[in-house]
Motif scaffolding. Structure first.
Motif, short mmCIF file in Angstrom:
data_model
loop_
_atom_site.label_atom_id
_atom_site.label_comp_id
_atom_site.label_asym_id
_atom_site.label_seq_id
_atom_site.Cartn_x
_atom_site.Cartn_y
_atom_site.Cartn_z
N CYS A 1 -43.25 1.46 49.12
CA CYS A 1 -42.75 0.16 49.60
C CYS A 1 -41.86 -0.44 48.53
O CYS A 1 -42.31 -1.30 47.75
CB CYS A 1 -43.91 -0.77 49.92
SG CYS A 1 -45.07 -0.09 51.09
N PRO A 2 -40.61 -0.04 48.46
CA PRO A 2 -39.75 -0.56 47.39
C PRO A 2 -39.40 -2.02 47.61
O PRO A 2 -39.32 -2.51 48.73
CB PRO A 2 -38.51 0.33 47.48
CG PRO A 2 -38.48 0.77 48.88
CD PRO A 2 -39.90 0.89 49.32
N ILE A 3 -39.19 -2.73 46.52
CA ILE A 3 -38.79 -4.14 46.57
C ILE A 3 -37.27 -4.17 46.61
O ILE A 3 -36.59 -3.46 45.87
CB ILE A 3 -39.30 -4.87 45.32
CG1 ILE A 3 -40.82 -4.76 45.24
CG2 ILE A 3 -38.86 -6.31 45.32
CD1 ILE A 3 -41.38 -5.24 43.92
N GLN A 4 -36.72 -5.02 47.48
CA GLN A 4 -35.27 -5.13 47.57
C GLN A 4 -34.76 -5.92 46.38
O GLN A 4 -35.20 -7.03 46.10
CB GLN A 4 -34.85 -5.82 48.86
CG GLN A 4 -34.97 -4.93 50.07
CD GLN A 4 -34.37 -5.58 51.30
OE1 GLN A 4 -34.17 -6.78 51.33
NE2 GLN A 4 -34.09 -4.78 52.31
N VAL A 5 -33.82 -5.32 45.67
CA VAL A 5 -33.24 -5.96 44.50
C VAL A 5 -31.78 -6.26 44.82
O VAL A 5 -31.03 -5.37 45.22
CB VAL A 5 -33.34 -5.03 43.27
CG1 VAL A 5 -32.70 -5.69 42.06
CG2 VAL A 5 -34.79 -4.69 43.00
N LYS A 6 -31.40 -7.52 44.66
CA LYS A 6 -30.01 -7.91 44.91
C LYS A 6 -29.19 -7.70 43.64
O LYS A 6 -29.54 -8.18 42.58
CB LYS A 6 -29.93 -9.37 45.35
CG LYS A 6 -30.61 -9.61 46.68
CD LYS A 6 -30.48 -11.04 47.08
CE LYS A 6 -31.18 -11.28 48.41
NZ LYS A 6 -31.09 -12.67 48.84
N THR A 7 -28.11 -6.95 43.79
CA THR A 7 -27.23 -6.71 42.66
C THR A 7 -25.89 -7.36 42.92
O THR A 7 -25.56 -7.72 44.06
CB THR A 7 -27.04 -5.20 42.42
OG1 THR A 7 -26.45 -4.64 43.60
CG2 THR A 7 -28.37 -4.52 42.13
#
Length: 92
Positions: A78-84
């Motif tokens: 369950c990866p965490i969404q990371v905003k780049t």
């Protein structure tokens, strides 16, 4: 003779196999046949019931040195969404 040939062909078409694993088993094969589980033997059996392991047949795994490696060995399901910044610039 022709009738026996036709009946033999008919019997061959009637026989249905569920999977390829049922084609040859240790019960339908010669007495010394051993199918196994798709792995290679690491040695051999002796006459007196023992087993001798041959070192040349053992698997040899070469693992690189990962002391200064950046990534972790576990990947989460369950990866965490990371905003780049690259993703936000591409959306504009």
């Amino acid at each position: 003779m022709a009738l026996g040939l036709i009946m033999g062909i008919g019997r061959a078409f009637r026989r249905k196999r569920t999977s390829s694993l049922d084609i040859l088993s240790s019960k339908r094969a010669p007495r010394d046949y051993y199918k196994g589980k798709n792995c290679k033997p690491t040695g051999f059996h002796t006459r007196k019931g023992g087993y001798v392991i041959v070192p040349e047949k053992l698997p040899n795994y070469i693992v690189p040195d990962l002391t200064d490696f950046q990534l972790k060995p576990y990947v989460s399901q369950c990866p965490i969404q990371v905003k780049t910044t690259e993703a936000s610039e591409a959306a504009k």
